[in-house]
Design a protein around this motif. Structure first.
Motif, mmCIF file in Angstrom:
data_model
loop_
_atom_site.group_PDB
_atom_site.id
_atom_site.type_symbol
_atom_site.label_atom_id
_atom_site.label_comp_id
_atom_site.label_asym_id
_atom_site.label_seq_id
_atom_site.Cartn_x
_atom_site.Cartn_y
_atom_site.Cartn_z
ATOM 1 N N ARG A 107 33.305 12.931 40.121
ATOM 2 C CA ARG A 107 33.886 13.945 39.243
ATOM 3 C C ARG A 107 34.106 15.272 39.956
ATOM 4 O O ARG A 107 34.772 16.150 39.444
ATOM 5 N N LEU A 108 33.557 15.418 41.148
ATOM 6 C CA LEU A 108 33.755 16.649 41.925
ATOM 7 C C LEU A 108 35.048 16.624 42.730
ATOM 8 O O LEU A 108 35.408 17.609 43.350
ATOM 9 N N THR A 109 35.756 15.518 42.719
ATOM 10 C CA THR A 109 36.958 15.365 43.537
ATOM 11 C C THR A 109 37.993 16.443 43.275
ATOM 12 O O THR A 109 38.523 17.042 44.216
ATOM 13 N N ALA A 110 38.284 16.735 42.020
ATOM 14 C CA ALA A 110 39.298 17.745 41.692
ATOM 15 C C ALA A 110 38.875 19.119 42.207
ATOM 16 O O ALA A 110 39.682 19.863 42.774
ATOM 17 N N TYR A 111 37.597 19.445 42.044
ATOM 18 C CA TYR A 111 37.080 20.727 42.553
ATOM 19 C C TYR A 111 37.204 20.784 44.074
ATOM 20 O O TYR A 111 37.697 21.758 44.632
ATOM 21 N N LEU A 118 37.107 26.555 40.431
ATOM 22 C CA LEU A 118 35.964 26.607 39.527
ATOM 23 C C LEU A 118 36.274 25.973 38.174
ATOM 24 O O LEU A 118 35.420 25.323 37.573
ATOM 25 N N VAL A 119 37.490 26.158 37.710
ATOM 26 C CA VAL A 119 37.896 25.569 36.434
ATOM 27 C C VAL A 119 37.835 24.041 36.509
ATOM 28 O O VAL A 119 37.607 23.372 35.503
ATOM 29 N N ALA A 120 37.991 23.490 37.701
ATOM 30 C CA ALA A 120 38.001 22.037 37.879
ATOM 31 C C ALA A 120 36.597 21.430 37.951
ATOM 32 O O ALA A 120 36.464 20.205 37.981
ATOM 33 N N LEU A 121 35.553 22.276 37.972
ATOM 34 C CA LEU A 121 34.196 21.717 37.982
ATOM 35 C C LEU A 121 33.959 20.937 36.689
ATOM 36 O O LEU A 121 34.364 21.379 35.612
ATOM 37 N N PRO A 122 33.303 19.804 36.769
ATOM 38 C CA PRO A 122 33.074 19.000 35.564
ATOM 39 C C PRO A 122 32.144 19.708 34.571
ATOM 40 O O PRO A 122 31.291 20.502 34.971
ATOM 41 N N ASP A 123 32.303 19.397 33.289
ATOM 42 C CA ASP A 123 31.413 19.924 32.257
ATOM 43 C C ASP A 123 29.980 19.501 32.553
ATOM 44 O O ASP A 123 29.727 18.398 33.013
ATOM 45 N N GLY A 124 29.052 20.408 32.291
ATOM 46 C CA GLY A 124 27.646 20.107 32.494
ATOM 47 C C GLY A 124 27.201 20.151 33.935
ATOM 48 O O GLY A 124 26.051 19.878 34.254
ATOM 49 N N PHE A 125 28.092 20.535 34.833
ATOM 50 C CA PHE A 125 27.769 20.600 36.255
ATOM 51 C C PHE A 125 26.846 21.779 36.503
ATOM 52 O O PHE A 125 27.019 22.849 35.933
ATOM 53 N N GLU A 126 25.864 21.609 37.362
ATOM 54 C CA GLU A 126 24.898 22.671 37.629
ATOM 55 C C GLU A 126 24.756 22.904 39.129
ATOM 56 O O GLU A 126 24.639 21.954 39.896
ATOM 57 N N ARG A 127 24.777 24.191 39.503
ATOM 58 C CA ARG A 127 24.489 24.547 40.890
ATOM 59 C C ARG A 127 23.936 25.957 40.917
ATOM 60 O O ARG A 127 24.146 26.750 40.012
ATOM 61 N N GLY A 171 29.097 37.315 55.910
ATOM 62 C CA GLY A 171 28.761 36.936 54.544
ATOM 63 C C GLY A 171 28.655 35.427 54.458
ATOM 64 O O GLY A 171 29.309 34.700 55.219
ATOM 65 N N TYR A 172 27.826 34.965 53.554
ATOM 66 C CA TYR A 172 27.587 33.534 53.405
ATOM 67 C C TYR A 172 27.603 33.129 51.939
ATOM 68 O O TYR A 172 27.091 33.852 51.096
ATOM 69 N N TRP A 173 28.194 31.987 51.681
ATOM 70 C CA TRP A 173 28.054 31.338 50.386
ATOM 71 C C TRP A 173 26.952 30.307 50.564
ATOM 72 O O TRP A 173 27.002 29.494 51.494
ATOM 73 N N VAL A 174 25.992 30.309 49.667
ATOM 74 C CA VAL A 174 24.926 29.315 49.683
ATOM 75 C C VAL A 174 24.938 28.632 48.316
ATOM 76 O O VAL A 174 24.753 29.291 47.291
ATOM 77 N N SER A 175 25.184 27.351 48.312
ATOM 78 C CA SER A 175 25.204 26.574 47.067
ATOM 79 C C SER A 175 24.149 25.485 47.152
ATOM 80 O O SER A 175 24.103 24.738 48.128
ATOM 81 N N VAL A 176 23.322 25.402 46.116
ATOM 82 C CA VAL A 176 22.321 24.353 46.025
ATOM 83 C C VAL A 176 22.619 23.566 44.759
ATOM 84 O O VAL A 176 22.816 24.141 43.696
ATOM 85 N N TYR A 177 22.672 22.266 44.906
ATOM 86 C CA TYR A 177 23.017 21.375 43.811
ATOM 87 C C TYR A 177 21.771 20.614 43.375
ATOM 88 O O TYR A 177 21.379 19.661 44.042
ATOM 89 N N PRO A 178 21.132 21.013 42.257
ATOM 90 C CA PRO A 178 19.910 20.329 41.814
ATOM 91 C C PRO A 178 20.120 18.843 41.543
ATOM 92 O O PRO A 178 19.295 18.031 41.934
ATOM 93 N N VAL A 179 21.225 18.506 40.912
ATOM 94 C CA VAL A 179 21.509 17.113 40.593
ATOM 95 C C VAL A 179 23.012 16.907 40.638
ATOM 96 O O VAL A 179 23.770 17.723 40.114
ATOM 97 N N ILE A 180 23.428 15.847 41.274
ATOM 98 C CA ILE A 180 24.843 15.456 41.231
ATOM 99 C C ILE A 180 24.851 14.040 40.665
ATOM 100 O O ILE A 180 24.658 13.072 41.388
ATOM 101 N N SER A 181 25.031 13.957 39.359
ATOM 102 C CA SER A 181 24.944 12.655 38.704
ATOM 103 C C SER A 181 26.194 11.811 38.907
ATOM 104 O O SER A 181 26.126 10.592 38.908
ATOM 105 N N ASP A 182 27.343 12.467 39.097
ATOM 106 C CA ASP A 182 28.593 11.726 39.254
ATOM 107 C C ASP A 182 29.449 12.409 40.326
ATOM 108 O O ASP A 182 30.319 13.215 40.014
#
Length: 97
Positions: free
Chosen positions: A18-22, A79-88, A4-15
């Motif tokens: 802010r991902l440090t806690a996640y 997941l709760v630690a992801l910043p508001d407005g974060f998109e993936r 099984g694989y997790w595949v995550s694509v991040y369209p934009v990482i503006s900051d």
């Protein structure tokens, strides 16, 4: 049994800061569930649609293990630690048998 694989694509990482806690929670949760990071960012050569986005690929010994890792209490806390407005774009996919 197929991997099984997790595949995550991040369209934009503006900051990225802010991902440090996640990241501090997600990394240990993934490893504890048996996940192995195969790719995390790095160079991308884009073809076809020409979209150069950050891609993270994590491998698990089975599709079921990948699903269970996502549903685990430890990862749900991350997941709760992801910043508001974060998109993936996040998917769990089954490998070829």
């Amino acid at each position: 049994m197929a991997k099984g694989y997790w595949v995550s694509v991040y369209p934009v990482i503006s900051d990225p800061e802010r991902l440090t806690a996640y990241n501090k929670l997600a990394g240990p949760a993934v490893r504890a569930a048996g996940g192995r990071v195969l790719s995390r960012g790095g160079q991308v050569v884009a073809h076809e649609a020409g979209i150069k986005q950050r891609v993270v690929l994590i491998e698990f010994d089975s599709f079921e293990q990948a699903v269970a890792a996502y549903e685990s209490e430890a990862y749900q806390k991350a997941l709760v630690a992801l910043p508001d407005g974060f998109e993936r774009d996040f998917r769990i996919i089954e490998g070829i048998h």
